[in-house]
Every structure is written in structure tokens, then in C-alpha cells.
Write a protein that holds these residues in place. Sequence first.
Motif, PDB file in Angstrom:
ATOM      1  N   GLN A  22       0.830  -1.205   0.000  1.00 34.87           N
ATOM      2  CA  GLN A  22       0.000   0.000   0.000  1.00 34.87           C
ATOM      3  C   GLN A  22       0.866   1.258   0.000  1.00 34.87           C
ATOM      4  O   GLN A  22       0.589   2.214  -0.717  1.00 34.87           O
ATOM      5  CB  GLN A  22      -0.930   0.002   1.217  1.00 34.87           C
ATOM      6  CG  GLN A  22      -2.085  -0.983   1.117  1.00 34.87           C
ATOM      7  CD  GLN A  22      -2.932  -0.997   2.366  1.00 34.87           C
ATOM      8  OE1 GLN A  22      -2.467  -1.387   3.441  1.00 34.87           O
ATOM      9  NE2 GLN A  22      -4.186  -0.571   2.248  1.00 34.87           N
ATOM     10  N   ILE A 160      -2.830   5.497  -9.569  1.00 34.59           N
ATOM     11  CA  ILE A 160      -4.149   5.010  -9.174  1.00 34.59           C
ATOM     12  C   ILE A 160      -4.510   3.752  -9.952  1.00 34.59           C
ATOM     13  O   ILE A 160      -4.963   2.750  -9.381  1.00 34.59           O
ATOM     14  CB  ILE A 160      -5.207   6.107  -9.388  1.00 34.59           C
ATOM     15  CG1 ILE A 160      -4.942   7.282  -8.441  1.00 34.59           C
ATOM     16  CG2 ILE A 160      -6.614   5.550  -9.191  1.00 34.59           C
ATOM     17  CD1 ILE A 160      -5.819   8.495  -8.704  1.00 34.59           C
ATOM     18  N   MET A 164      -4.893   0.768  -7.425  1.00 35.92           N
ATOM     19  CA  MET A 164      -6.198   1.056  -6.818  1.00 35.92           C
ATOM     20  C   MET A 164      -6.706  -0.103  -5.954  1.00 35.92           C
ATOM     21  O   MET A 164      -7.471   0.110  -5.014  1.00 35.92           O
ATOM     22  CB  MET A 164      -7.220   1.402  -7.907  1.00 35.92           C
ATOM     23  CG  MET A 164      -7.542   0.279  -8.859  1.00 35.92           C
ATOM     24  SD  MET A 164      -8.795   0.733 -10.096  1.00 35.92           S
ATOM     25  CE  MET A 164      -7.846   1.773 -11.204  1.00 35.92           C
ATOM     26  N   MET A 167      -6.137   0.259  -2.141  1.00 37.59           N
ATOM     27  CA  MET A 167      -6.730   1.381  -1.415  1.00 37.59           C
ATOM     28  C   MET A 167      -7.069   0.979   0.014  1.00 37.59           C
ATOM     29  O   MET A 167      -7.600  -0.107   0.259  1.00 37.59           O
ATOM     30  CB  MET A 167      -7.992   1.847  -2.126  1.00 37.59           C
ATOM     31  CG  MET A 167      -8.701   3.008  -1.447  1.00 37.59           C
ATOM     32  SD  MET A 167     -10.350   3.288  -2.116  1.00 37.59           S
ATOM     33  CE  MET A 167     -11.239   1.899  -1.411  1.00 37.59           C
ATOM     34  N   GLY A 195     -13.721   4.778  -2.790  1.00 37.23           N
ATOM     35  CA  GLY A 195     -12.649   5.203  -3.696  1.00 37.23           C
ATOM     36  C   GLY A 195     -13.004   6.442  -4.495  1.00 37.23           C
ATOM     37  O   GLY A 195     -12.475   6.659  -5.590  1.00 37.23           O
ATOM     38  N   LEU A 198     -10.165   8.616  -5.900  1.00 34.02           N
ATOM     39  CA  LEU A 198      -9.387   7.946  -6.941  1.00 34.02           C
ATOM     40  C   LEU A 198     -10.148   7.979  -8.270  1.00 34.02           C
ATOM     41  O   LEU A 198      -9.575   8.284  -9.326  1.00 34.02           O
ATOM     42  CB  LEU A 198      -9.089   6.507  -6.525  1.00 34.02           C
ATOM     43  CG  LEU A 198      -8.407   6.319  -5.165  1.00 34.02           C
ATOM     44  CD1 LEU A 198      -8.079   4.844  -4.938  1.00 34.02           C
ATOM     45  CD2 LEU A 198      -7.142   7.160  -5.056  1.00 34.02           C
TER      46      LEU A 198
END
Length: 288
Positions: A22, A160, A164, A167, A195, A198
Motif C-alpha cells: 500500500q 491510481i 487502486m 486502497m 474510492g 481515486l
Amino acid sequence: VDARTSRQAEIRALMVERARDQFEKLLVPINVRFHSLLFTLYGFLDAHLEDFIDDTDFEEEEEESEADDDSPPEHPFGFRNDEWTSSDRVVRRKVLQWVWMASDGLMRVGQQEHRVAGVDRELPAKLVRRLRSHPTAARAYRTWARKEWVPCVRRVAESIEDGMHLMETIPTDRLAEIFGPKPPVGSGWKFTPRGLFLSWWLAYARGWESVLEEWDNEMYSNLRPKVAFPVGIYFFIVEGQTIVGDILKDLTGQSQMHGSHGRTYHATSPPPAEPPRKKLLRLNSTVD
């Protein structure tokens, strides 16, 4: 017991791996690239400071700076005698004030109780009016946007798209504390995609591609996308770093947010003192 201990160790290792991924693949890249975006904005605003700051304000800033004996003379680009020093400012105060503090700026820290999620601008309104009325300034802006701003926007979007799935979900009550009880879309954070920022940034990046295509076709009426600039992604990412940092610290004793010693300290401060070592007795020493 051995099987349970082995399973716990396996789960712990997976948690550590995810937390590190992460940081390395999503949170830190977005944070660093967002600040890179801000620095390219600082440079453009600094070069056009007189186009959006009243002359009286600019003169007051210079007088204030000269009157402050503790502050070094300020240079527009942050250096003196062609050399960088640690005491020089890289960005002029008025630029930082507009970006971070002004009520019509971007981040608006200190202007309201909650953090702003998005804004409908990247530049001050006065500077935008000048770009619309001065062709030379408009051409300089389009070159800057194409060569400096949009590449930074793309890099955040790439981070992203690549990470993603990593997240960190922020609780809805914490999102309400940061951004206010009403989200930028929807009726409440409980019904808003976690999200959001994002997804919002990906839409913002696509909007810039449309603007560039218009410019390629000599259509210059749009200076920016129709999608708002999601500045709240910065606060969203910092909160994610805080959560994951605490998790990783609990698991390993250290994290990207807490440093190698398990706690944060300024780079200019001495590192935390090591615990005192036990004095070893010589072989021929006697103990009473």
C-alpha cells in the motif's frame, strides 16, 4: 497450538506485505506526485505573481520581508548569488498563501472547519482573466499545461490505475470529520464509494486529455477541464498513510510514517537515543 501459531504468523506476514505494498505502490507515489504537481504550479504562479497579486500587496510583502531581521532577503526563485542555501525560500509567500490558505485558493486550509474536496480552478481568477485577454500569456499557459501540469496529472492517474486495489478503506465517520457530513456527490458518506477521490482523479485526468485535443484543433475557449480539481485526494491519501502506518508499526515496530525507529522526528533533529547497553563484567572482575 503449533498449527494455530503457524497460521497467525502467516496472517501477520500477509498483513505486513499488504501494508508495505500500500505504501510503495499507491500511497507514497500519489503523495509525492501530487506535491510534484503543486511545485510545477508554484513555479507558474511565481512567474506570473504580479498578474494576480495587487501591486500594493506585493509591496507590503517586500517591506515585511525586509523588516524581518530573522528572514533572509527573498528572491523570486528562492536562491541568491546563483547558489541554493537551506535558508532560502523556494516559493514566494504570496504563492503559498494563495494555494494553501486563501478563501479562493485550492487547499483552503484554515478557511473552514473541514477540508475542501474539490475546486473549480487551478489558477486565480485574476490570472485567468489575463490569460483570456493576452494571447502571449495564453500561449505560455498552454505550453506550461501541456509540458508540465498534465504530465503530473497523468502520473498520479497511473499510480491510481496500477495500485487502486491497494486502497485503504477510510471509515465513513472519519471521512465526515475530514470533509464534512455531506460528500461532494451523493446524500451521505455511507452511500458514497470509498474510492471516490481515486475515481474523481481519473475523470479529471481524462478531462485534461479532452482539453489538449481541443487545443490541437485550435479551439482555445476552455482553459481547464469541466471536471473539478479533486484536491481532497491529498487529505484522503494522508489519512490512508496514517492508518496503514499505524498498522505497520504495530506489526513491525516501524513504518513509512513513523520512521525506522518507530516514531517520527525531524530530519534536523538527532536520532532517538539508543537504549543503554548493559555493562559487561570482565572475566576477572569480582561481584560483591
